[in-house]
Design an enzyme around this catalytic site. Structure first.
Site, short mmCIF file in Angstrom:
data_model
loop_
_atom_site.label_atom_id
_atom_site.label_comp_id
_atom_site.label_asym_id
_atom_site.label_seq_id
_atom_site.Cartn_x
_atom_site.Cartn_y
_atom_site.Cartn_z
N CYS A 192 14.54 17.27 -8.63
CA CYS A 192 14.56 16.23 -9.66
C CYS A 192 15.75 16.38 -10.61
O CYS A 192 15.71 17.24 -11.50
CB CYS A 192 13.23 16.30 -10.42
N CYS B 54 15.04 16.43 -14.35
CA CYS B 54 14.35 17.67 -14.74
C CYS B 54 15.36 18.74 -15.11
O CYS B 54 15.17 19.49 -16.08
CB CYS B 54 13.47 18.17 -13.60
#
Length: 111
Positions: free
Chosen positions: A32, A35
């Site tokens: 991600c 993230c």
């Protein structure tokens, strides 16, 4: 800058739900990009709000039971828990100033 404590399915209840104060959990995954972008901001927030808020991270791919229990459907998801209850949640990366404002409001209203 302090590295974030890592929690998993075996430590989540003790570290988050039974914590003495509020805990922000960063639900993330290795794949991600947002993230990875937000982790430095969360480390800074953890340092700035030390004593008021603990910030931890949980890899959703490696801990699917916790992610499912709290209905994490997209990453990153940030959730604040206090006294075993979820008191605040947001999905997606946010600028530091916005996160600090939202967290301050959540903590004032619930702690």
């Amino acid at each position: 800058m302090t590295k974030l404590q890592v929690v998993d399915e075996s430590t989540f209840d003790q570290a988050v739900l039974r914590a003495d104060g509020p805990v922000l959990v960063d639900f993330w995954a290795e794949w991600c990009p947002p993230c990875h972008q937000i982790v430095r901001v969360l480390e800074e927030i953890g340092d700035e709000l030390a004593g008021r808020l603990t910030v931890v991270k949980l890899n959703s791919d490696e801990n699917p039971a916790v992610s499912a229990r709290y209905r994490v459907m997209a990453l990153p998801t940030l959730k604040v828990f206090h006294r075993g209850e979820e008191i605040w949640s947001v999905v997606g990366a946010r600028p530091k100033a916005r996160l600090l404002k939202d967290l301050d409001e959540a903590l004032l209203a619930n702690v």
